[in-house]
Design a protein around this motif. Sequence first.
Motif, PDB file in Angstrom:
ATOM      1  N   THR A   5      58.414  41.724  45.521  1.00 20.18           N
ATOM      2  CA  THR A   5      59.438  42.393  46.318  1.00 20.18           C
ATOM      3  C   THR A   5      59.045  42.499  47.791  1.00 20.18           C
ATOM      4  OG1 THR A   5      58.552  44.616  45.917  1.00 20.18           O
ATOM      5  CG2 THR A   5      60.185  43.779  44.340  1.00 20.18           C
ATOM      6  N   ASP A   6      60.063  42.539  48.641  1.00 14.64           N
ATOM      7  CA  ASP A   6      59.834  42.733  50.071  1.00 14.64           C
ATOM      8  C   ASP A   6      59.250  44.113  50.347  1.00 14.64           C
ATOM      9  OD1 ASP A   6      60.736  40.224  50.704  1.00 14.64           O
ATOM     10  OD2 ASP A   6      62.661  40.880  51.531  1.00 14.64           O
ATOM     11  N   ASP A   7      59.633  45.110  49.534  1.00 17.78           N
ATOM     12  CA  ASP A   7      59.146  46.480  49.735  1.00 17.78           C
ATOM     13  C   ASP A   7      57.658  46.620  49.440  1.00 17.78           C
ATOM     14  OD1 ASP A   7      61.699  47.270  50.416  1.00 17.78           O
ATOM     15  OD2 ASP A   7      62.167  48.053  48.425  1.00 17.78           O
ATOM     16  N   GLU A   8      57.148  45.824  48.490  1.00 17.25           N
ATOM     17  CA  GLU A   8      55.747  45.935  48.081  1.00 17.25           C
ATOM     18  C   GLU A   8      55.099  44.557  47.924  1.00 17.25           C
ATOM     19  OE1 GLU A   8      56.158  48.110  44.439  1.00 17.25           O
ATOM     20  OE2 GLU A   8      56.148  50.028  45.474  1.00 17.25           O
ATOM     21  N   PRO A   9      55.094  43.742  48.973  1.00 15.66           N
ATOM     22  CA  PRO A   9      54.523  42.398  48.831  1.00 15.66           C
ATOM     23  C   PRO A   9      53.039  42.436  48.474  1.00 15.66           C
ATOM     24  CG  PRO A   9      54.948  42.889  51.130  1.00 15.66           C
ATOM     25  CD  PRO A   9      55.552  44.009  50.329  1.00 15.66           C
ATOM     26  N   TRP A  10      52.345  43.478  48.868  1.00 12.81           N
ATOM     27  CA  TRP A  10      50.926  43.637  48.565  1.00 12.81           C
ATOM     28  C   TRP A  10      50.678  43.817  47.065  1.00 12.81           C
ATOM     29  CZ3 TRP A  10      50.877  48.256  46.167  1.00 12.81           C
ATOM     30  CH2 TRP A  10      51.869  49.176  46.519  1.00 12.81           C
ATOM     31  N   ALA A  11      51.712  44.213  46.308  1.00 11.13           N
ATOM     32  CA  ALA A  11      51.555  44.426  44.868  1.00 11.13           C
ATOM     33  C   ALA A  11      51.521  43.110  44.090  1.00 11.13           C
ATOM     34  CB  ALA A  11      52.681  45.315  44.341  1.00 11.13           C
ATOM     35  N   GLY A  12      51.877  42.004  44.743  1.00 12.32           N
ATOM     36  CA  GLY A  12      51.844  40.701  44.083  1.00 12.32           C
ATOM     37  C   GLY A  12      53.019  40.489  43.151  1.00 12.32           C
ATOM     38  N   TRP A  13      52.896  39.496  42.292  1.00 10.16           N
ATOM     39  CA  TRP A  13      53.955  39.121  41.354  1.00 10.16           C
ATOM     40  C   TRP A  13      53.917  40.034  40.140  1.00 10.16           C
ATOM     41  CZ3 TRP A  13      57.390  35.758  43.074  1.00 10.16           C
ATOM     42  CH2 TRP A  13      57.006  34.838  44.046  1.00 10.16           C
ATOM     43  N   HIS A  14      55.090  40.472  39.685  1.00  4.45           N
ATOM     44  CA  HIS A  14      55.173  41.233  38.441  1.00  4.45           C
ATOM     45  C   HIS A  14      56.436  40.845  37.683  1.00  4.45           C
ATOM     46  CE1 HIS A  14      57.141  43.808  41.471  1.00  4.45           C
ATOM     47  NE2 HIS A  14      57.948  44.130  40.492  1.00  4.45           N
ATOM     48  N   GLY A  15      56.433  41.114  36.383  1.00  4.12           N
ATOM     49  CA  GLY A  15      57.553  40.739  35.525  1.00  4.12           C
ATOM     50  C   GLY A  15      58.849  41.402  35.951  1.00  4.12           C
ATOM     51  N   LEU A  16      59.927  40.730  35.660  1.00  3.41           N
ATOM     52  CA  LEU A  16      61.251  41.211  36.044  1.00  3.41           C
ATOM     53  C   LEU A  16      61.970  41.851  34.868  1.00  3.41           C
ATOM     54  CD1 LEU A  16      63.044  41.263  38.555  1.00  3.41           C
ATOM     55  CD2 LEU A  16      63.983  39.091  37.857  1.00  3.41           C
ATOM     56  N   GLY A  17      61.260  42.169  33.820  1.00  2.05           N
ATOM     57  CA  GLY A  17      61.893  42.736  32.629  1.00  2.05           C
ATOM     58  C   GLY A  17      62.181  41.646  31.624  1.00  2.05           C
ATOM     59  N   GLY A  18      62.514  42.055  30.429  1.00  2.00           N
ATOM     60  CA  GLY A  18      62.759  41.078  29.374  1.00  2.00           C
ATOM     61  C   GLY A  18      61.450  40.547  28.839  1.00  2.00           C
ATOM     62  N   PRO A  19      61.517  39.577  27.959  1.00  2.57           N
ATOM     63  CA  PRO A  19      60.279  39.033  27.397  1.00  2.57           C
ATOM     64  C   PRO A  19      59.467  38.308  28.466  1.00  2.57           C
ATOM     65  CG  PRO A  19      62.157  37.719  26.725  1.00  2.57           C
ATOM     66  CD  PRO A  19      62.708  38.914  27.454  1.00  2.57           C
ATOM     67  N   GLU A  20      58.156  38.366  28.325  1.00  3.90           N
ATOM     68  CA  GLU A  20      57.306  37.700  29.307  1.00  3.90           C
ATOM     69  C   GLU A  20      57.504  36.191  29.272  1.00  3.90           C
ATOM     70  OE1 GLU A  20      52.673  37.490  30.766  1.00  3.90           O
ATOM     71  OE2 GLU A  20      53.195  38.708  29.040  1.00  3.90           O
ATOM     72  N   PHE A  21      57.680  35.650  28.046  1.00  2.00           N
ATOM     73  CA  PHE A  21      57.901  34.220  27.892  1.00  2.00           C
ATOM     74  C   PHE A  21      59.124  34.004  27.020  1.00  2.00           C
ATOM     75  CE2 PHE A  21      53.304  34.736  28.413  1.00  2.00           C
ATOM     76  CZ  PHE A  21      53.133  33.999  29.566  1.00  2.00           C
ATOM     77  N   ALA A  22      59.968  33.090  27.426  1.00  2.00           N
ATOM     78  CA  ALA A  22      61.152  32.737  26.643  1.00  2.00           C
ATOM     79  C   ALA A  22      61.284  31.213  26.670  1.00  2.00           C
ATOM     80  CB  ALA A  22      62.402  33.382  27.229  1.00  2.00           C
ATOM     81  N   PRO A  23      61.666  30.615  25.559  1.00  2.00           N
ATOM     82  CA  PRO A  23      61.771  29.155  25.540  1.00  2.00           C
ATOM     83  C   PRO A  23      62.963  28.649  26.352  1.00  2.00           C
ATOM     84  CG  PRO A  23      62.501  30.068  23.442  1.00  2.00           C
ATOM     85  CD  PRO A  23      61.967  31.208  24.258  1.00  2.00           C
ATOM     86  N   VAL A  24      62.780  27.487  26.947  1.00  2.00           N
ATOM     87  CA  VAL A  24      63.891  26.813  27.619  1.00  2.00           C
ATOM     88  C   VAL A  24      64.831  26.332  26.508  1.00  2.00           C
ATOM     89  CG1 VAL A  24      64.562  24.847  29.030  1.00  2.00           C
ATOM     90  CG2 VAL A  24      62.447  26.086  29.536  1.00  2.00           C
ATOM     91  N   PRO A  25      66.121  26.632  26.611  1.00  2.00           N
ATOM     92  CA  PRO A  25      67.047  26.180  25.566  1.00  2.00           C
ATOM     93  C   PRO A  25      67.024  24.652  25.422  1.00  2.00           C
ATOM     94  CG  PRO A  25      68.130  27.727  27.058  1.00  2.00           C
ATOM     95  CD  PRO A  25      66.799  27.397  27.655  1.00  2.00           C
ATOM     96  N   ASN A  26      66.941  24.168  24.185  1.00  2.00           N
ATOM     97  CA  ASN A  26      66.911  22.728  23.933  1.00  2.00           C
ATOM     98  C   ASN A  26      68.104  22.015  24.550  1.00  2.00           C
ATOM     99  OD1 ASN A  26      64.493  22.740  22.528  1.00  2.00           O
ATOM    100  ND2 ASN A  26      65.500  23.129  20.581  1.00  2.00           N
ATOM    101  N   MET A  27      69.270  22.635  24.479  1.00  2.00           N
ATOM    102  CA  MET A  27      70.484  22.020  25.039  1.00  2.00           C
ATOM    103  C   MET A  27      70.364  21.829  26.550  1.00  2.00           C
ATOM    104  SD  MET A  27      72.497  21.311  22.542  1.00  2.00           S
ATOM    105  CE  MET A  27      74.081  21.084  23.305  1.00  2.00           C
ATOM    106  N   ALA A  28      69.615  22.702  27.204  1.00  2.00           N
ATOM    107  CA  ALA A  28      69.480  22.612  28.654  1.00  2.00           C
ATOM    108  C   ALA A  28      68.757  21.338  29.072  1.00  2.00           C
ATOM    109  CB  ALA A  28      68.739  23.833  29.183  1.00  2.00           C
ATOM    110  N   LEU A  29      67.858  20.859  28.227  1.00  2.00           N
ATOM    111  CA  LEU A  29      67.070  19.680  28.583  1.00  2.00           C
ATOM    112  C   LEU A  29      67.638  18.380  28.030  1.00  2.00           C
ATOM    113  CD1 LEU A  29      63.512  21.181  28.130  1.00  2.00           C
ATOM    114  CD2 LEU A  29      64.881  20.995  30.214  1.00  2.00           C
ATOM    115  N   ARG A  30      68.735  18.486  27.313  1.00  2.00           N
ATOM    116  CA  ARG A  30      69.343  17.283  26.748  1.00  2.00           C
ATOM    117  C   ARG A  30      69.927  16.388  27.840  1.00  2.00           C
ATOM    118  NH1 ARG A  30      73.979  18.065  22.491  1.00  2.00           N
ATOM    119  NH2 ARG A  30      75.268  17.768  24.297  1.00  2.00           N
TER     120      ARG A  30
END
Length: 83
Positions: A5-30
Amino acid sequence: MRIRTDDEPWAGWHGLGGPEFAPVPNMALRDSSLEAWAAAFLEEARSELDDLRGDLLLECFDEPAPGADTEPVHSAQVTLPRP
């Protein structure tokens, strides 16, 4: 997806909510590449998150639960619109 975030750039990258990892939908890569899917996904997220300020980072891995040392097969970043 992660945010710096612009408000706390010193805090680095953090999750935006939801699962940490989610699969790319197979249909998206078809019909497109991983890079094209990631760019479209970030553009959609960019328009939906207009109340946030900062940068979004999307990292794609070739395993479902990558370890801390695992390098992404693709990484893309966009800046959220500023007023």
